[in-house]
Design an enzyme around this catalytic site. Structure first.
Site, mmCIF file in Angstrom:
data_model
loop_
_atom_site.group_PDB
_atom_site.id
_atom_site.type_symbol
_atom_site.label_atom_id
_atom_site.label_comp_id
_atom_site.label_asym_id
_atom_site.label_seq_id
_atom_site.Cartn_x
_atom_site.Cartn_y
_atom_site.Cartn_z
ATOM 1 N N CYS A 154 0.843 -1.204 0.000
ATOM 2 C CA CYS A 154 0.000 0.000 0.000
ATOM 3 C C CYS A 154 0.879 1.256 0.000
ATOM 4 C CB CYS A 154 -0.959 -0.034 1.188
ATOM 5 S SG CYS A 154 -2.352 1.112 1.023
ATOM 6 N N HIS A 204 -3.572 -5.219 0.180
ATOM 7 C CA HIS A 204 -3.043 -5.692 1.465
ATOM 8 C C HIS A 204 -3.097 -7.223 1.498
ATOM 9 C CE1 HIS A 204 -2.628 -1.933 3.858
ATOM 10 N NE2 HIS A 204 -3.543 -1.487 3.013
ATOM 11 N N GLU A 242 -1.628 -9.265 3.308
ATOM 12 C CA GLU A 242 -1.530 -9.847 4.652
ATOM 13 C C GLU A 242 -2.891 -10.234 5.218
ATOM 14 O OE1 GLU A 242 -1.500 -5.276 5.387
ATOM 15 O OE2 GLU A 242 -0.890 -6.712 3.842
#
EC number: 6.3.4.2
Length: 585
Positions: A408, A537, A539
């Site tokens: 990001c 993102h 994750e």
């Protein structure tokens, strides 16, 4: 039509202090239930007045976790998804703000027929109705209703703001009926002068009982194993049997907590109290549950002698929970590569020239950590503070051929660095940092709002399309044969399309774009061990047994086994899919 079977509820509440691990215990409980073949969902109750976690300071509250539908929620929902292998939605996070917003909207619409609107019954009923509705929503690709709903009550019982929820859960227990509700109360057993003290737990249980809840199991958090005398004292003082006291000691990793709870007999207590043997399960689901547990038992207990040093250059490093999903994605990837993660935290401001003048020791320490690390990660964030340090870290990684992953904001600073040092646009920056700069290579998205902050970002799961000519990409290879991928987003700014051609001529290749082909999603440098930036993102979707691809590639490159890992992904069907019947773990 036959009526749906009654939902089974597992409530996890807390006393003494907050932050003792209710979320991990709730997640572990859900995982154990899934090993039986049950379908499990989860709800987190946060008593704060915020509608969601989207506007909260990560340095105060920790990470804001983004769900597939764009919901901005408490970080515990990330734990639920990682442990249970499900995709939750914004409604799985209930807050005081959401409940009162709903009740007030109903009052304005006249749905209460002129009655005086009160906490009891209207707010209480709204909470119960929400729990009953959300608990029935399918959360995996089977499309079937869950069998069990885990409810975690945030904070500690006795807090003023949690009182309506405690009353609602008390009534929910009564309505659910016998064998359909169990309360696990999490307490803390401190050690004072070498002695394990049970008094805080005794008072906590007394308080929760006076509020209306009845703990069926007491999970005692402790640094070291509880002595048998301590367990006996908790049982006798809190009117439960010895086998109803769980000693949840600190474990080497949180992924070993389910193993500990299973060893403590939690699954046996759940099966007996909730009569889970009466739930009809298909052989396929039973087999699936056994397979999940077998994989978990095989991978999680392993200890690795060798480590991999990864440096995280961030803005909120004072509170590690601000990057919780990033940490977990790195841990998952390191485990997959057979290494133990050694995460080194660097405040990005310490890499800047002003720190060199004001505190040379911090400056040189930070740069030493960056220079010796095997991989450099720049995660997401907001605002100008510390971004010059991030840009300098990205430059070091590019020039020194150190594996780099920008997420990001991390991708955006990589673009700014390339614009300044490869394209020779010396004042290149982001509109977020300087709205009047000549070369704004990062700009505010047209559809965004600068007046209203909550829920106005580009949120949730979006498609990214790999572009023609990107076959060289190390990241693309990690996604297998996919030409389109689905990942979660949370951002207000994007790469300025006017600079794409110039940036690509300098060697920064935009290999992934959105549906329109105008919004940049993935950037990569070709002649580099691993230099990747992603606007999304990744994750948020990383799982213990199925690590996020960008993170896995980054860690593998840092170790020196990227080629091997890529081959394994393409040949190992189980790992490549990363799922069992659509459920990612």
């Amino acid at each position: 039509m036959p009526s749906s079977p009654k939902m089974k509820f597992v409530l996890v509440s807390g006393g003494v202090v907050s932050g003792v691990g209710k979320g991990i215990i709730a997640s572990s409980c859900g995982l154990l239930l899934k090993t039986l073949g049950l379908k499990v969902t989860a709800i987190k109750i946060d008593p704060y007045i915020n509608v969601d976690a989207g506007t909260m300071n990560p340095k105060e509250h920790g990470e804001c976790f983004v769900l597939h539908d764009g919901g901005e929620t408490d970080l515990d929902l990330g734990n639920y998804e990682r442990y249970l292998g499900v995709d939750l939605a914004r409604d799985n996070n209930i807050t005081t703000g959401k409940v009162y917003q709903q009740v007030i909207e109903n009052e304005r619409k006249g749905k209460y027929l002129g009655r005086t609107v009160q906490v009891v019954p209207h707010v209480i009923d709204a909470i119960i109705d929400t729990i009953n509705r959300v608990s029935r929503v399918p959360v995996d690709k089977s499309g079937e209703e869950p069998d069990v709903c885990i409810i975690e009550l945030g904070g500690t019982v006795g807090d003023i703001e949690s009182m309506p929820f405690v009353e609602a859960l008390t009534q929910l227990r009564h309505r659910a009926g016998k064998n359909n509700f169990i309360n696990i109360h999490v307490s803390y057993v401190p050690v004072v002068n070498g002695e394990q003290k049970t008094k805080p737990t005794q008072h906590a249980v007394k308080s929760v009982r006076s509020a209306g809840l009845i703990p069926d199991l007491i999970a005692c958090r402790c640094e070291k194993p509880l002595e048998q005398g301590t367990i006996n004292k908790v049982a006798s003082s809190c009117q439960v049997e010895v086998n109803q006291v769980l000693a949840v000691r600190d474990m080497p990793t949180i992924y070993q907590v389910p193993l500990l709870l299973e060893e403590q007999g939690l699954l046996r207590e759940l099966k007996e109290t909730l009569k889970l043997d009466d739930v009809k399960l298909s052989p396929a689901r039973v087999s699936q549950g056994q397979e999940v547990w077998a994989k978990w038992q095989k991978i999680v207990p392993l200890s690795y002698a060798e480590t991999v040093d990864i440096v995280l250059v961030g803005k909120y490093v004072e509170l590690h929970d601000a990057y919780l999903s990033v940490i977990k994605a790195l841990e998952h990837s390191a485990m997959r590569c057979g290494r133990k993660l050694n995460l080194i935290w660097v405040d990005s401001e310490h890499l800047e020239e002003k720190t060199q003048k004001e505190d040379p020791t911090k400056y040189h320490k930070a740069w030493h950590d960056v220079c010796v690390a095997k991989g450099i990660l720049v995660p997401g964030g907001f605002g100008h503070r510390g971004t010059e340090g991030m840009i300098r870290a990205a430059q070091w990684a590019r020039e020194q051929k150190t594996p780099f992953l920008g997420v990001c904001l991390g991708m955006q600073v990589a673009v700014i660095e390339a614009a300044r040092n490869l394209c020779e646009l010396k004042d290149a920056t982001s509109e977020e940092f300087d709205a009047n700069a000549e070369h704004r290579v990062i700009i505010f998205m047209p559809e965004g709002s600068k007046e209203k902050l909550g829920g106005t970002m580009r949120l949730g799961t979006r498609s990214t399309h790999f572009q023609p000519g990107s076959e060289f990409s190390k990241l693309r290879a990690l996604y297998g044969e996919a030409t389109t991928i689905e990942e979660r987003h949370r951002h207000r700014y994007e790469v300025n399309p006017d600079y794409i051609e110039k940036l690509e001529q300098s060697g920064l290749i935009f290999i992934g774009k959105d549906d329109s082909g105008e919004r940049m999603e993935v950037v990569e440098i070709k002649d580099h061990p691993y230099y990747v930036g992603v606007q999304y993102h990744p994750e948020y979707t990383s799982r213990v047994l199925d690590p996020s691809r960008p993170f896995l590639g980054f860690v593998a490159a840092a170790i020196g086994c990227l080629e091997q890992i890529t081959k394994e992904i393409l040949t190992d069907a189980g790992f490549a899919n990363g799922s069992i019947n659509g459920a990612h773990f």
